[in-house]
Scaffold this motif. Structure first.
Motif, mmCIF file in Angstrom:
data_model
loop_
_atom_site.group_PDB
_atom_site.id
_atom_site.type_symbol
_atom_site.label_atom_id
_atom_site.label_comp_id
_atom_site.label_asym_id
_atom_site.label_seq_id
_atom_site.Cartn_x
_atom_site.Cartn_y
_atom_site.Cartn_z
ATOM 1 N N THR A 1 -55.521 -1.736 -21.312
ATOM 2 C CA THR A 1 -55.260 -0.319 -21.043
ATOM 3 C C THR A 1 -56.405 0.619 -21.396
ATOM 4 N N TRP A 2 -57.534 0.092 -21.820
ATOM 5 C CA TRP A 2 -58.591 0.945 -22.362
ATOM 6 C C TRP A 2 -59.158 1.925 -21.340
ATOM 7 N N GLN A 3 -59.224 1.541 -20.068
ATOM 8 C CA GLN A 3 -59.847 2.423 -19.076
ATOM 9 C C GLN A 3 -59.074 3.725 -18.908
ATOM 10 N N ALA A 4 -57.761 3.682 -19.025
ATOM 11 C CA ALA A 4 -56.965 4.915 -18.945
ATOM 12 C C ALA A 4 -57.238 5.805 -20.154
ATOM 13 N N ALA A 5 -57.445 5.191 -21.330
ATOM 14 C CA ALA A 5 -57.711 5.959 -22.548
ATOM 15 C C ALA A 5 -59.149 6.466 -22.604
ATOM 16 N N ALA A 6 -60.018 5.917 -21.776
ATOM 17 C CA ALA A 6 -61.441 6.269 -21.823
ATOM 18 C C ALA A 6 -61.813 7.359 -20.829
#
Length: 86
Positions: free
Chosen positions: A39-44
């Motif tokens: 899920t990191w791309q949404a948080a980045a």
């Protein structure tokens, strides 16, 4: 420390990520986000100040995340946390 862009922590273990988040927030970083490898791309979204990769990631995940972070957020420092040998 005055940081306008967030710090992102990516880890597969929620408790480990929360402990690291608490330590960074204690250092007066205004925004710290936590995400999983999936899920990191949404948080980045937007500009990041730094990315911390937690110690519950596999070597393969670390390699992939380092390359992906560099591709999406060129020049952002990436800190890899490793488990201590016992």
């Amino acid at each position: 420390m005055t940081v306008s862009s967030p710090i992102l922590i990516i880890d597969a273990d929620d408790q480990s990520a929360a402990r690291l988040k608490g330590m960074i927030e204690f250092l007066d970083a205004p925004t710290v986000r936590v995400a999983t490898p999936e899920t990191w791309q949404a948080a980045a979204q937007g500009t990041l100040h730094a990315v911390f990769l937690g110690n519950h990631l596999t070597d393969s995940q670390v390699e992939t995340l380092c390359a992906d972070v560099e591709a999406q957020c060129a020049g952002v420092p990436v800190v890899v946390i490793e488990q201590e040998a016992s």
